[in-house]
Design a protein around this motif. Structure first.
Motif, short mmCIF file in Angstrom:
data_model
loop_
_atom_site.label_atom_id
_atom_site.label_comp_id
_atom_site.label_asym_id
_atom_site.label_seq_id
_atom_site.Cartn_x
_atom_site.Cartn_y
_atom_site.Cartn_z
N CYS A 39 -4.30 4.00 66.50
CA CYS A 39 -3.64 5.87 66.79
C CYS A 39 -3.63 6.37 68.21
CB CYS A 39 -5.08 6.36 66.94
SG CYS A 39 -6.50 6.26 64.72
N TRP A 60 -5.83 9.84 71.37
CA TRP A 60 -5.92 9.60 69.98
C TRP A 60 -6.76 9.46 68.70
CZ3 TRP A 60 -10.22 6.53 68.63
CH2 TRP A 60 -11.36 7.16 69.27
N GLN A 64 -6.08 9.54 65.00
CA GLN A 64 -7.30 9.40 64.20
C GLN A 64 -8.20 10.36 62.97
OE1 GLN A 64 -10.94 7.98 65.07
NE2 GLN A 64 -11.10 6.17 64.72
#
Length: 266
Positions: A39, A60, A64
């Motif tokens: 991610c 990230w 995710q």
């Protein structure tokens, strides 16, 4: 519509190209796409992309969260109950966020949300790869076309028509609009270079910059006449007489004020 002085902080949504990329990655990797390192790599790639210029960076955790929602959506049971509501709304920023606007407890969920959007949205495009495409949408407020920053949600009306909620480039979420996919969303128009003016013909549809005392807008118009001038590839002195679709008025424009449609390249 007037843009706010600084609306960049509103642009935390994924772009159409990013959604396409993540959908492809999820189909390839499944739950492996939830790994933090992966991610982080995806978020870094998106944040460094030229398509995100002027927009907030992607974290990230956002990536995710998108994959997590996509996984939850995949694991949901597919109900076959008939919809009783006027429309079905799908949140593109949360693939699991599907709701029936009239009856929250009854959801018809028979199609992959991205495939539904792809079929309705890209039917007129010449390529199935949308990662490099940019789009524009027509605002119902002034019948002018604006670049699309991101697609927020989409919905099917009871009539079967598909609408998307768009965020316009340079505007905050207060200017988001629902627009009809078939009539008010299309691939972005292209500025005409001096060396390309020969492509413009009488009858062509152009996106023209209409500069008025009270407002300046990009509106559709057709070429009704033109005067060719001798010039080189660096500048163009040709003039084009266009008739605007929305009010039938005519105006004479230079090359710097017109954009051609992508399908006029051939």
């Amino acid at each position: 519509m007037d843009a706010p002085e600084d609306s960049s902080h509103y642009f935390t949504d994924f772009t159409l190209a990013e959604i396409v990329d993540m959908e492809t990655l999820f189909k390839e990797l499944g739950d492996q796409s939830l790994l933090k390192d992966f991610c982080q790599t995806v978020a870094s790639s998106f944040s460094c992309s030229v398509n995100r210029k002027g927009k907030s960076s992607i974290t990230w955790k956002q990536v995710q969260g998108w994959f997590q929602g996509r996984l939850e959506k995949q694991n949901q049971p597919k109900f076959k109950t008939a919809p009783s509501s006027p429309l079905l709304i799908v949140d593109l920023s949360n693939p699991g966020g599907v709701r029936d606007a009239g009856s929250p407890e009854t959801v018809t969920y028979e199609h992959d949300y991205w495939e539904v959007l792809r079929v309705g949205f890209l039917a007129e495009c010449k390529t199935s790869d949308v990662s490099d495409l940019a789009f524009e949408a027509k605002s119902a407020r002034d019948d002018a076309w604006y670049d699309v920053a991101s697609f927020m949600t989409y919905r099917y009306l009871r009539t079967g028509e598909l609408e998307v909620r768009v965020r316009f480039s340079g505007f905050d979420n207060q200017h988001d609009e629902w627009v009809n996919v078939q009539t008010s969303v299309r691939e972005r128009s292209i500025p005409v270079e001096p060396s390309e003016c020969g492509r413009v013909k009488v009858g062509d549809l152009l996106l023209c910059f209409q500069d008025r005392e009270d407002e300046a807008l990009y509106c559709d118009a057709h070429v009704v006449n033109m005067k060719r001038e001798v010039h080189d590839h660096r500048s163009c002195n040709c003039v084009f007489v266009v008739r605007y679709e929305f009010d039938g008025t005519e105006e004479t424009l230079g090359l710097e004020s017109i954009c051609r449609r992508p399908d006029s390249e051939e």
